[in-house]
Design a protein around this motif. Structure first.
Motif: not given
Length: 464
Positions: A97-102, A143-154
């Motif tokens: 299963q493959t994912g790409l985020i960021g 998205y609302t917030g800081y990009v590094t947090d958001i990428i990690t949340d996702l």
């Protein structure tokens, strides 16, 4: 735990994070406790290099296992044609299963959207640090917030909701610490009361080298702008004081961005521990290339000089990698794709140009392993005035040829310069301040390195 026992792969890549801004690599300027965990519980590669020190081309090489003249992404102006074979496509076809985020930065729409991923959610081009929009499977969402947090949340959300009967391959790609280095509120006041040490070569005058070094437009004092330093220098400063002021403004924001990356890597590591996934997950942290942190008086990358060429590369896999180990053998970004496939138990396609790093991760260096590497920067003069060049780095020497022409490459500037060579003896001159190309004592070395360079160039099928 699913029925498929092959290892999961969590590949975390930041943007422009130099190895010498990580405490596990001996940083003099910051601490990275969560990244250090990966090194302490796994292996640190001390000689991992990129084959073209710029964003999109390095990413394309990691995905395809090919040098840029073959994957079609020579410059920032080229997109990655998704119809070609890539490592996520192969993993997906073979049950991962493959994912790409960021960050993607390889084009949008048509043949340029990500392929081979069951799920992707990517920043448009560079993306924003604060309140970014992202293309989730092609649909732009705010998205609302800081990009590094958001990428990690996702990333955590994807891990939580994945199919647990399949092994996963997740590429978590941070925007940070890319220019213009905008920190989050949590880290905004770090380093406020201290001065960050200046690097050894901060006052480089670019003498004793080819003209390319002096011609580059990426100097801290002259080329950083008010957006980079978040304002103009105070009035009444001398030129030297302006340079020092700009460096502090730049490096502190850069390091604040890294502190957020480090915190968020910690969140991913904690999740793997909590879910009992750590033992069967290969965790890799790297960056798409190095970066000048005031070294040679510069920011940015592109040159074949060490600070730009070198990638951080740390990896943890408890089943196979001895904790706290260090590998000094040469690794390249073209080797990453074959490594993923090797660990997944999939045959490495013949067309891929790299070699699996798995033996090195076990602490073994196979007979005949690479002791030299080929580099090529194609994007002549664009953005920072860096001349197009190619070269060879061996364990002791570096030979660079500035052919200094656009050659019709995308977004290069068609303004040829006089070709020149540089040779550095890295043993005697680790900071690359004095080219010995014209020194008669090195005549035999030059001759031998040129032969090796053109052999390598042919071996990787670069015929331009």
């Amino acid at each position: 735990m699913g029925s498929d026992s092959r290892p999961n792969i969590l590949f975390i890549m930041s943007d422009d994070h130099a190895a010498h801004a990580m405490s596990c690599y001996g940083s003099r300027i910051n601490e990275t406790p969560n990244l250090d965990r990966i090194a302490e519980e796994g292996m640190r590669f001390d000689n991992c290099f990129c084959t073209n020190s710029i964003c999109a081309p390095s990413r394309a090489t990691i995905l395809t296992g090919l040098y840029n003249h073959l994957n079609g992404v020579k410059t920032l102006g080229d997109g990655l044609d998704g119809r070609q074979q890539t490592v996520p496509k192969i993993l997906q076809k073979n049950g991962y299963q493959t994912g790409l985020i960021g960050k993607w930065h390889l084009g949008h729409g048509g043949v340029y959207d990500p392929t081979g991923f069951d799920y992707w959610n990517i920043l448009p081009d560079q993306g924003e640090y604060h309140n970014p929009s992202m293309y989730e499977m092609g649909e732009l969402k705010p998205y609302t917030g800081y990009v590094t947090d958001i990428i990690t949340d996702l990333s955590l959300e994807w891990l939580e909701n994945r199919d647990q009967d399949k092994p996963f391959f997740l590429m978590c790609h941070h925007k940070a610490p890319h220019r213009h280095w905008e920190p989050d509120d949590k880290h905004a006041h770090m380093y406020e009361d201290i001065d960050i040490p200046e690097p050894e070569t901060f006052y480089d005058d670019y003498s004793n080298r080819a003209a390319a070094a002096a011609a580059a437009t990426m100097r801290i004092d002259r080329d950083l702008n008010a957006l980079d330093t978040k304002g103009e220098p105070p009035e009444g400063l001398t030129p030297l004081e302006v340079k020092k002021w700009k460096y502090q403004r730049y490096i502190k924001d850069y390091l604040r961005c890294i502190a957020s990356v480090d915190d968020n890597v910690g969140r991913l590591l904690d999740y793997l521990d909590e879910k009992g996934l750590a033992d069967n997950t290969i965790v890799i942290y790297t960056s798409d290339q190095g970066f000048f942190l005031g070294d040679h008086g510069w920011y940015d990358k592109r040159f074949m000089y060490e600070e730009s060429l070198r990638m951080p590369f740390i990896v943890r896999y408890p089943k196979e990698i001895r904790p706290g180990s260090v590998q000094k053998a040469m690794a390249l970004n073209v080797d990453f794709a074959p490594t993923f496939l090797d660990y997944a138990g999939i045959d490495i396609p013949d067309h891929m140009q790299g070699s699996s790093l798995r033996p090195l991760m076990k602490g073994e260096v196979p007979e005949g392993w690479q002791t030299s590497m080929y580099y090529r920067y194609w994007m002549h003069l664009s953005h920072h005035g860096v001349y197009a060049h190619y070269g060879i780095r061996t364990e002791r020497y570096k030979l660079i040829y500035y052919y200094a022409e656009a050659l019709g490459t995308t977004h290069s500037i068609d303004d040829p310069k006089e070709p020149e060579w540089e040779l550095f003896d890295l043993q005697k001159d680790p900071y690359e301040l004095n080219s010995v190309y014209h020194d008669p004592e090195y005549a035999d070395t030059v001759r031998s390195l040129k032969e090796q360079l053109y052999r390598l160039k042919e071996k990787v099928k670069d015929y331009e």
